[in-house]
Design a protein around this motif. Structure first.
Motif, mmCIF file in Angstrom:
data_model
loop_
_atom_site.group_PDB
_atom_site.id
_atom_site.type_symbol
_atom_site.label_atom_id
_atom_site.label_comp_id
_atom_site.label_asym_id
_atom_site.label_seq_id
_atom_site.Cartn_x
_atom_site.Cartn_y
_atom_site.Cartn_z
ATOM 1 N N ILE A 1 -9.299 -98.584 60.873
ATOM 2 C CA ILE A 1 -8.131 -98.423 60.901
ATOM 3 C C ILE A 1 -6.944 -98.929 60.442
ATOM 4 N N SER A 2 -7.255 -99.904 59.212
ATOM 5 C CA SER A 2 -6.847 -100.563 59.025
ATOM 6 C C SER A 2 -5.885 -99.258 57.528
ATOM 7 N N SER A 3 -6.752 -98.114 57.619
ATOM 8 C CA SER A 3 -5.783 -97.341 56.357
ATOM 9 C C SER A 3 -5.871 -95.886 56.898
ATOM 10 N N PRO A 4 -5.685 -95.679 56.255
ATOM 11 C CA PRO A 4 -5.141 -93.344 56.813
ATOM 12 C C PRO A 4 -7.112 -93.760 56.949
ATOM 13 N N TYR A 5 -7.183 -92.631 57.983
ATOM 14 C CA TYR A 5 -8.363 -91.843 58.888
ATOM 15 C C TYR A 5 -7.978 -91.216 58.998
ATOM 16 N N LYS A 6 -8.693 -89.686 59.354
ATOM 17 C CA LYS A 6 -9.278 -88.855 60.455
ATOM 18 C C LYS A 6 -9.705 -88.658 61.318
ATOM 19 N N ILE A 7 -9.938 -88.077 61.910
ATOM 20 C CA ILE A 7 -11.145 -88.438 63.444
ATOM 21 C C ILE A 7 -12.078 -87.925 62.980
ATOM 22 N N GLY A 8 -12.995 -88.438 62.770
ATOM 23 C CA GLY A 8 -14.690 -87.975 62.920
ATOM 24 C C GLY A 8 -14.511 -86.540 63.107
ATOM 25 N N ARG A 9 -15.548 -85.188 62.163
ATOM 26 C CA ARG A 9 -16.078 -84.232 62.699
ATOM 27 C C ARG A 9 -16.910 -84.586 62.136
ATOM 28 N N PRO A 10 -18.461 -84.584 62.311
ATOM 29 C CA PRO A 10 -19.417 -84.374 61.383
ATOM 30 C C PRO A 10 -19.275 -82.978 61.536
ATOM 31 N N ARG A 11 -20.336 -82.315 60.097
ATOM 32 C CA ARG A 11 -20.342 -80.549 60.283
ATOM 33 C C ARG A 11 -22.217 -80.340 60.431
ATOM 34 N N GLN A 12 -21.588 -79.621 60.461
ATOM 35 C CA GLN A 12 -23.393 -78.617 61.349
ATOM 36 C C GLN A 12 -23.886 -77.506 59.823
ATOM 37 N N LEU A 13 -25.205 -77.266 59.930
ATOM 38 C CA LEU A 13 -25.830 -76.311 59.382
ATOM 39 C C LEU A 13 -26.598 -75.042 60.370
ATOM 40 N N TYR A 14 -25.356 -73.946 61.138
ATOM 41 C CA TYR A 14 -25.828 -73.508 62.069
ATOM 42 C C TYR A 14 -26.771 -72.053 61.954
ATOM 43 N N VAL A 15 -27.532 -72.309 62.928
ATOM 44 C CA VAL A 15 -28.994 -71.574 62.684
ATOM 45 C C VAL A 15 -29.485 -71.087 64.198
ATOM 46 N N GLY A 16 -28.188 -70.886 64.733
ATOM 47 C CA GLY A 16 -28.165 -69.688 65.558
ATOM 48 C C GLY A 16 -28.271 -68.513 65.680
ATOM 49 N N GLU A 17 -27.646 -67.737 66.622
ATOM 50 C CA GLU A 17 -27.702 -66.330 66.976
ATOM 51 C C GLU A 17 -26.046 -65.526 66.179
ATOM 52 N N THR A 18 -26.678 -64.425 65.483
ATOM 53 C CA THR A 18 -25.490 -63.704 64.632
ATOM 54 C C THR A 18 -24.119 -63.260 65.931
ATOM 55 N N GLU A 19 -23.190 -62.852 66.084
ATOM 56 C CA GLU A 19 -22.170 -62.244 66.761
ATOM 57 C C GLU A 19 -23.340 -61.517 67.148
#
Ligand code: SDX
Length: 390
Positions: A365-383
């Motif tokens: 918090i004491s230095s510039p930070y961004k909201i965390g947003r862990p990434r994923q590896l999508y392995v589900g259905e295509t559209e």
């Protein structure tokens, strides 16, 4: 490409972050807090001095240490209404369930004038947490025993005060055993911080949204509770008691190797250490020392633990997988010798780790930070289209 995360100096967007608090070399079995090896801190420092180091980055001089201790003592009491909150739980509720609730409730006491962008407010939050965790933890234990809460005693050291609040009663004088207090303080030092472990990462991720720090610490307590994490110290004792005798160790070693059996050797293995956890070495020495001083060097659980460690360190299954004893393997034996019930083991881990959690929160918090947003590896259905004709 799959599974390769780019480093993001922002924060947690890809599951990594920058920090200057703790360094671990898992292969070499190295753990440094602000550059100081954990074994040297365990030998020469104490918990509140380590708290100062983790929070501010340098060891305090005598005057700074005295001032820090004085401020910690100014915050040891909790609002009387916390007792009512406590009484909403069943007597047999697990103390970790209660701690999640009580620490989260602290956010309701301080949310009005908590500006997390103000360094002084962040510092007060840290002091309140360091000071109040032992008070809340001992309240959980007293409530489970049907005994009255014991108010903190600011004339005692941090570890002495905790043991006093745990075991004293209003009926008679209670003198804390110095052997127990020293062992307790060493356990606090050894559990204080550990880089981006699951519970610390949870605190940082929760904090990255700007949430109240007490609520973030409560999220850390929740994560620590799991048997794969801080809950392991309680699970080690249960396992040693289930083994019951050195003659049954081989049976449990085979169970731990059986892929069809969910049983794992509690207190062994680590996500990062592929060598001895340096904390386990200090914990084992402390265990020998405490039990010897108590005349319990032949404690059957200690004998089982040492034999189990010896066998596991020779067994190819564990050697190939670089599975060594971790911080949780011996801590429970020490706490049991002090008279602490297994249900309180992870609470003590949470008490100690609070300084690590809040130091990481403060650093972020004491230095510039961004909201965390862990990434994923999508392995589900295509559209695909919704089936309109029935
Ligand atoms: C803590 O992250 C931290 O820093 C945490 C912590 C901290 O201070 O914050 O250090 C505190 O949480 C210490 C860990 C306490 N947990 C336990 O003692 C629970 C028992 N340990 C296991 O659950 C396990 O070792 C973990 C969860 C700690 C790590 O699990 P991983 O990441 O799956 O271990 P791994 O990838 O190194 O496993 C390699 C192999 C696997 O088998 P294979 O698939 O290769 O055949 O070893 C096996 C695992 O199944 N394995 C075990 C084992 N730990 C791993 N087999 C038997 N017993 C074990 N304890």
């Amino acid at each position: 490409s799959h599974g390769v995360f780019t480093y993001d100096p922002g924060f947690m967007a890809t599951g990594s972050c920058e920090s200057a608090i703790t360094y671990i070399d898992g292969d070499a079995g190295v753990l440094l807090h602000r550059g100081y090896p954990i074994a040297q801190l365990a030998e020469h420092s104490d918990y509140l001095e380590t708290c100062y180091l983790l929070l501010y980055g340098e060891l305090p001089n005598a005057e700074q240490k005295a001032e820090f201790i004085k401020t910690v003592k100014n915050h040891t009491m909790v609002s009387e209404s916390m007792q009512k909150f406590l009484e909403g739980f069943r007597n047999d509720a697990h103390p970790m369930a209660i701690m999640v609730g009580l620490v989260s409730a602290l956010s309701a006491f301080y949310q009005d004038h908590m500006d997390i962008n103000d360094p002084e407010h962040r510092e007060i939050a840290a002091f309140r947490l360091i000071s109040k965790m032992p008070t809340l933890a001992s309240m959980c234990y007293k409530y489970s025993k049907g005994q009255p809460t014991m108010y903190p005693r600011n004339d005692l050291s941090y570890a002495e005060n905790f043991l006093y609040m745990m075991f004293a009663t209003p009926c008679e004088e209670y003198k804390v055993n110095p052997v127990f207090a020293n062992a307790m303080d060493k356990i606090f030092v050894l559990h204080a911080d550990h880089e981006q472990n699951a519970s610390t990462s949870t605190v940082r991720l929760a904090g990255s949204s700007g949430a109240n720090p007490f609520a973030c610490i409560s999220a850390g307590i929740t994560t620590l509770w799991g048997p794969a994490h801080g809950g392991a110290n309680e699970a080690v004792l249960t396992m040693l008691e289930e083994i019951g005798d050195v003659s049954r160790i081989d049976e449990f070693i085979e169970k731990a190797k059986d892929k069809n059996d969910p049983f794992r050797l509690m207190g062994f293995g680590h996500r990062v250490y592929k060598n001895f956890d340096p904390r386990a070495k200090v914990m084992r020495e402390t265990c020998d020392q405490v039990l010897a001083e108590l005349g319990q060097a032949n404690d059957p659980l200690l004998k089982i633990a040492k034999r189990l460690e010896q066998i596991a360190l020779e067994d190819p299954y564990f050697v190939e997988r670089k599975l060594y004893p971790n911080v949780d393997f011996y801590s429970g034996i020490i706490m049991k010798a002090i008279g602490i019930p297994t249900s309180m083991f992870t609470v003590i881990f949470a008490m100690s780790r609070t300084i690590g959690w809040i130091s990481h929160w403060n650093e972020m918090i004491s230095s510039p930070y961004k909201i965390g947003r862990p990434r994923q590896l999508y392995v589900g259905e295509t559209e695909r289209d919704f089936p309109t004709e029935k």
